[in-house]
Motif scaffolding. Structure first.
Motif, PDB file in Angstrom:
ATOM      1  N   SER A  36       0.857  -1.188   0.000  1.00  0.00           N
ATOM      2  CA  SER A  36       0.000   0.000   0.000  1.00  0.00           C
ATOM      3  C   SER A  36       0.887   1.230   0.000  1.00  0.00           C
ATOM      4  N   LEU A  64       0.417   5.622  -6.264  1.00  0.00           N
ATOM      5  CA  LEU A  64      -0.530   4.529  -6.441  1.00  0.00           C
ATOM      6  C   LEU A  64       0.228   3.247  -6.728  1.00  0.00           C
ATOM      7  N   ASN A  66      -0.457  -0.523  -8.634  1.00  0.00           N
ATOM      8  CA  ASN A  66      -1.327  -1.313  -9.488  1.00  0.00           C
ATOM      9  C   ASN A  66      -0.554  -2.548  -9.932  1.00  0.00           C
ATOM     10  N   ASN A  67      -1.036  -3.726  -9.568  1.00  0.00           N
ATOM     11  CA  ASN A  67      -0.386  -4.994  -9.920  1.00  0.00           C
ATOM     12  C   ASN A  67       1.086  -5.026  -9.512  1.00  0.00           C
TER      13      ASN A  67
END
Length: 76
Positions: A36, A64, A66-67
């Motif tokens: 996170s 962020l 993502n994957n």
């Protein structure tokens, strides 16, 4: 030591990309990594299964994941 050097020290592929409107940091934490990222008081805090990384920002930005790919964008 730069952020990319700290990631490399732990076997994480990371790169810094200079853009016309800012800087982007991209790090491959791995698709199996539970991670996170949050920005708190000008610091990106990234927490993974095993580690925590703190990245100081000199300007406004966003983070962020993502994957398993961490992207930190800083606007200048």
């Amino acid at each position: 030591m730069t952020v990319t050097e700290r990631f490399a020290e732990r076997g994480i592929d990371a790169r810094r990309i200079e853009r016309d409107d800012g800087v982007e940091l991209i790090a491959d934490l791995g698709p199996e990594t539970d991670a996170s990222a949050e920005i708190v008081d000008g610091t990106v805090i990234v927490v993974t299964d095993d580690d925590q990384y703190d990245i100081d920002l000199d300007a406004d930005g966003r983070a962020l994941i993502n994957n398993g790919i961490l992207t930190v964008e800083v606007n200048e």
